[in-house]
Design a protein around this motif. Sequence first.
Motif, mmCIF file in Angstrom:
data_model
loop_
_atom_site.group_PDB
_atom_site.id
_atom_site.type_symbol
_atom_site.label_atom_id
_atom_site.label_comp_id
_atom_site.label_asym_id
_atom_site.label_seq_id
_atom_site.Cartn_x
_atom_site.Cartn_y
_atom_site.Cartn_z
ATOM 1 N N VAL A 151 0.831 -1.266 0.055
ATOM 2 C CA VAL A 151 -0.020 -0.084 -0.048
ATOM 3 C C VAL A 151 1.026 1.341 -0.119
ATOM 4 C CG1 VAL A 151 -1.538 1.253 1.392
ATOM 5 C CG2 VAL A 151 -1.733 -1.122 0.987
ATOM 6 N N VAL A 152 0.808 1.997 -1.012
ATOM 7 C CA VAL A 152 1.543 3.276 -1.134
ATOM 8 C C VAL A 152 0.769 4.447 -1.211
ATOM 9 C CG1 VAL A 152 3.336 4.354 -2.480
ATOM 10 C CG2 VAL A 152 2.871 1.883 -2.677
ATOM 11 N N GLU A 153 1.056 5.178 0.041
ATOM 12 C CA GLU A 153 -0.006 6.491 0.403
ATOM 13 C C GLU A 153 0.824 7.361 1.105
ATOM 14 O OE1 GLU A 153 -2.124 8.949 0.707
ATOM 15 O OE2 GLU A 153 -3.535 7.710 -0.106
ATOM 16 N N PHE A 211 -6.277 -1.089 7.144
ATOM 17 C CA PHE A 211 -7.453 -1.591 8.243
ATOM 18 C C PHE A 211 -8.282 -2.453 7.372
ATOM 19 C CE2 PHE A 211 -11.257 -1.527 10.544
ATOM 20 C CZ PHE A 211 -10.702 -2.173 11.773
ATOM 21 N N ALA A 212 -8.667 -1.815 6.079
ATOM 22 C CA ALA A 212 -9.782 -2.611 5.229
ATOM 23 C C ALA A 212 -9.205 -3.934 4.752
ATOM 24 C CB ALA A 212 -9.956 -1.603 3.949
ATOM 25 N N GLN A 221 -14.137 3.874 0.562
ATOM 26 C CA GLN A 221 -14.994 2.926 1.524
ATOM 27 C C GLN A 221 -14.257 1.583 1.536
ATOM 28 O OE1 GLN A 221 -18.834 3.817 1.121
ATOM 29 N NE2 GLN A 221 -18.529 5.873 0.519
ATOM 30 N N ALA A 222 -14.152 1.249 2.823
ATOM 31 C CA ALA A 222 -13.767 -0.188 3.085
ATOM 32 C C ALA A 222 -14.228 -1.215 2.302
ATOM 33 C CB ALA A 222 -13.637 -0.429 4.475
ATOM 34 N N VAL A 279 -12.925 -1.131 -1.342
ATOM 35 C CA VAL A 279 -11.416 -1.677 -1.186
ATOM 36 C C VAL A 279 -11.360 -3.053 -1.273
ATOM 37 C CG1 VAL A 279 -9.181 -1.585 -0.444
ATOM 38 C CG2 VAL A 279 -10.872 0.655 -0.376
ATOM 39 N N ILE A 280 -12.042 -3.675 -0.357
ATOM 40 C CA ILE A 280 -11.885 -5.194 -0.033
ATOM 41 C C ILE A 280 -12.711 -5.916 -1.489
ATOM 42 C CG2 ILE A 280 -12.882 -7.164 1.289
ATOM 43 C CD1 ILE A 280 -13.011 -5.005 3.637
ATOM 44 N N LYS A 281 -13.552 -5.625 -1.883
ATOM 45 C CA LYS A 281 -14.184 -5.897 -3.104
ATOM 46 C C LYS A 281 -13.391 -6.052 -4.213
ATOM 47 C CE LYS A 281 -18.836 -6.220 -5.412
ATOM 48 N NZ LYS A 281 -18.388 -5.777 -6.933
ATOM 49 N N LEU A 282 -12.693 -4.814 -4.429
ATOM 50 C CA LEU A 282 -11.950 -4.594 -5.595
ATOM 51 C C LEU A 282 -10.646 -5.500 -5.572
ATOM 52 C CD1 LEU A 282 -11.511 -3.232 -8.370
ATOM 53 C CD2 LEU A 282 -10.503 -1.166 -6.947
ATOM 54 N N VAL A 283 -10.010 -5.556 -4.274
ATOM 55 C CA VAL A 283 -8.812 -6.360 -4.283
ATOM 56 C C VAL A 283 -9.099 -7.651 -4.593
ATOM 57 C CG1 VAL A 283 -7.035 -6.921 -2.296
ATOM 58 C CG2 VAL A 283 -7.691 -4.549 -2.868
ATOM 59 N N ARG A 284 -10.055 -8.412 -3.871
ATOM 60 C CA ARG A 284 -10.531 -9.498 -3.872
ATOM 61 C C ARG A 284 -10.698 -9.939 -5.401
ATOM 62 N NH1 ARG A 284 -11.303 -12.948 0.005
ATOM 63 N NH2 ARG A 284 -11.738 -12.210 1.935
ATOM 64 N N GLU A 285 -11.416 -9.173 -6.144
ATOM 65 C CA GLU A 285 -11.766 -9.597 -7.415
ATOM 66 C C GLU A 285 -10.477 -9.315 -8.376
ATOM 67 O OE1 GLU A 285 -16.113 -7.334 -7.889
ATOM 68 O OE2 GLU A 285 -14.615 -6.301 -8.662
ATOM 69 N N THR A 286 -9.691 -8.368 -8.078
ATOM 70 C CA THR A 286 -8.350 -8.266 -8.745
ATOM 71 C C THR A 286 -7.491 -9.489 -8.587
ATOM 72 O OG1 THR A 286 -8.501 -5.795 -8.655
ATOM 73 C CG2 THR A 286 -6.299 -6.807 -9.166
ATOM 74 N N LEU A 287 -7.377 -9.925 -7.255
ATOM 75 C CA LEU A 287 -6.608 -11.410 -7.189
ATOM 76 C C LEU A 287 -7.301 -12.449 -7.293
ATOM 77 C CD1 LEU A 287 -5.186 -9.908 -3.810
ATOM 78 C CD2 LEU A 287 -3.903 -10.255 -5.862
#
Length: 135
Positions: A15-17, A28-29, A117-118, A121-129
Amino acid sequence: MIGRSDKQGRVNALVVEDSPPMRKMIVFALSRIRELSVTEADDGVDALRRIASTKFDIIITDINMPILDGLKLVKRLRADKAYKDVPIIIITTEGAEEDRQRALALGANAYITKPIQAPQVIKLVRETLGLLDGG
Ligand SMILES: [Mg+2]
């Protein structure tokens, strides 16, 4: 399924921020995704330092950062043999349509728009992976 570099079969995320509260919120998300091992970077330069010592399976990066911004980071990653196919999710502000288009043209896979929105983020990361829900 994305290649997993970790011995325990965990997926390494970076995570780069540059904003500490924003970074904390994203981390946290992502802590809700059991398979993930999350590393934080303060900015693009810190990210490059970290990818030199660890192989990450996904990178989530802000666009607006000092010194080395997200667009430059995407460009550098796509020019790197080890990172040319690693999924990159960029974080942009709502009005930054031009940044989004540039990042996608440079090879980013997807984007998230602030305010973050957490669940999104969770949904997009799951989908991407390619991780199944609830895993
Ligand atoms: Mg920023």
